[in-house]
Design an enzyme around this catalytic site. Structure first.
Site, short mmCIF file in Angstrom:
data_model
loop_
_atom_site.label_atom_id
_atom_site.label_comp_id
_atom_site.label_asym_id
_atom_site.label_seq_id
_atom_site.Cartn_x
_atom_site.Cartn_y
_atom_site.Cartn_z
CB SER A 222 2.83 2.63 6.19
OG SER A 222 3.47 1.75 5.29
CE1 TYR B 121 4.87 8.61 3.83
CE2 TYR B 121 5.31 7.32 5.80
CZ TYR B 121 5.34 8.52 5.13
OH TYR B 121 5.84 9.63 5.74
CG LEU B 122 7.25 1.43 -0.73
CD1 LEU B 122 8.04 1.10 -2.00
CD2 LEU B 122 6.28 0.30 -0.40
CD GLN C 72 4.85 -14.80 9.98
OE1 GLN C 72 4.76 -15.39 8.92
NE2 GLN C 72 4.02 -15.03 11.00
CG MET D 53 -1.93 -1.17 1.17
SD MET D 53 -3.43 -0.84 2.08
CE MET D 53 -2.80 -0.57 3.71
CG HIS E 44 6.91 -1.91 2.28
ND1 HIS E 44 6.77 -0.80 3.09
CD2 HIS E 44 5.68 -2.50 2.24
CE1 HIS E 44 5.52 -0.71 3.51
NE2 HIS E 44 4.84 -1.73 3.02
CD GLN F 175 -6.18 -3.67 2.12
OE1 GLN F 175 -6.08 -4.17 1.02
NE2 GLN F 175 -5.20 -3.73 3.02
CD GLN G 186 -1.78 -9.09 3.64
OE1 GLN G 186 -2.62 -8.21 3.66
NE2 GLN G 186 -0.50 -8.85 3.46
P1 AMP Z 1 1.42 -2.93 3.45
O1 AMP Z 1 2.00 -1.87 2.57
O2 AMP Z 1 1.37 -2.57 4.89
O3 AMP Z 1 0.11 -3.47 2.91
O4 AMP Z 1 2.42 -4.16 3.39
C1 AMP Z 1 2.84 -4.70 2.16
C2 AMP Z 1 3.65 -5.95 2.44
O5 AMP Z 1 4.77 -5.62 3.26
C3 AMP Z 1 2.85 -7.01 3.21
O6 AMP Z 1 3.19 -8.30 2.71
C4 AMP Z 1 3.33 -6.83 4.63
O7 AMP Z 1 3.22 -7.99 5.43
C5 AMP Z 1 4.78 -6.46 4.40
N1 AMP Z 1 5.33 -5.76 5.56
C6 AMP Z 1 4.81 -4.69 6.19
N2 AMP Z 1 5.56 -4.35 7.25
C7 AMP Z 1 6.58 -5.24 7.30
C8 AMP Z 1 7.70 -5.44 8.18
N3 AMP Z 1 7.91 -4.65 9.23
N4 AMP Z 1 8.54 -6.47 7.93
C9 AMP Z 1 8.32 -7.30 6.87
N5 AMP Z 1 7.30 -7.15 6.00
C10 AMP Z 1 6.44 -6.15 6.22
#
Ligand code: AMP
Length: 283
Positions: free
Chosen positions: A186, A32-33, A148, A30, A37, A61, A153
């Protein structure tokens, strides 16, 4: 340009890649990497030949009172970060491209979607499963990499991939954390200084639970009570749920027997910010 907003164009590129010799990896996000990410993008780059990072803040969502409108966005920075870590293409569709007028179809992974996060956020996983299914059809990957950090999810996407016969391998990367244990998210930018300073208690409670299980405590209720005690010492923390569950069914465990795997997960609010974390352990 390596940023694509049109589904047709993305599918053309994906088709071209799939007809060649190499493999395609996708990392759905989503935006704001952050370094979490980035770790997924690097992993995708290691194990596939062409990496597509998708950035889409998926309205489906988010609940009506959730943070869709204020969810942080910075596409310029995201583009640099994604390309810097090995992305070959960014797919950044608008909401109207993903959900055009008349859009009517959704994917519901029954049972699993109603537990834990899904209980706290009704409709959340229907939105997630639907958009991930669409992103799979649009980017046609051999491998998709998830974190993880969002344990439920992962369970739900794996179930969907199996049930709907997506020919895609799901790879899961460990949670990336700040030095004090807070899982990168994020949403961490929402935290006030006070909340940020108290937030490492989430991971501390998971480590405490792990140590108690390793030490022989078999009753999940005792472990949950001890986690609650630790977290409640922090003024700004409000626990939404704490779960000690089977890693596949996500059902709460009555007792902790040797030889099983356990997912300890929780959601805690710090002011208006809702944070989640988890720890997977084999006992
Ligand atoms: P999001 O942008 O929050 O939807 O996350 C996108 C992907 O990045 C998803 O598969 C998340 O599980 C993963 N993700 C988010 N935060 C972390 C983190 N701190 N460590 C590892 N993967 C992450």
């Amino acid at each position: 340009m390596r940023t694509i907003t049109s589904i047709d164009e993305m599918q053309r590129i994906a088709d071209g890649r799939r007809s060649g010799r190499g493999t395609v990896g996708v990392v759905p996000t989503m935006g704001y990497l952050h370094d979490g990410h980035a770790s997924l993008i690097r992993r995708a780059k290691e194990i596939t030949d062409f990496v597509i990072v998708t950035i889409f803040v998926n309205p489906a969502q988010f609940g009506p009172n959730e943070d869709f409108n204020r969810y942080p966005r910075d596409i310029k920075r995201d583009t640099e970060l994604a390309l810097g870590h090995g992305a070959d293409i960014l797919f950044v569709p608008g909401a109207g491209e993903i959900y055009p007028p008349g859009y009517s179809t959704s994917v519901e992974v029954e049972r699993l979607s109603g537990k834990l996060e899904g209980k706290a956020r009704p409709g959340h996983f229907k939105g997630v499963a639907t958009v991930v299914a669409k992103l799979f059809n649009i980017t046609k990957p051999n491998i998709a990499v998830f974190g993880q950090k969002d344990a439920q999810q992962v369970v739900i996407i794996r179930r969907m991939v199996k049930d709907l016969n997506f020919n895609i391998e799901i790879v899961v990367n460990p949670t990336v954390r700040e030095a004090d244990g807070l899982a990168l998210s994020s949403r961490n930018v929402y935290l006030s200084a006070q909340e940020r300073s108290e937030s490492p208690v989430i991971y501390a409670s998971l480590r405490q639970a792990e140590a108690q299980i390793r030490g022989g405590t078999k009753d999940p209720l005792t472990i949950k009570e001890n986690m609650t005690k630790l977290i409640s010492e922090r003024k700004s923390a409000a626990i939404e749920y704490i779960s000690i569950a089977d890693t596949e069914t996500l059902d709460e465990l009555g007792t902790l027997n040797q030889g099983g795997s356990v997912l300890i997960s929780l959601a805690v609010r710090f002011g208006n910010t809702r944070l989640i974390d988890n720890l997977l352990m084999i006992i």
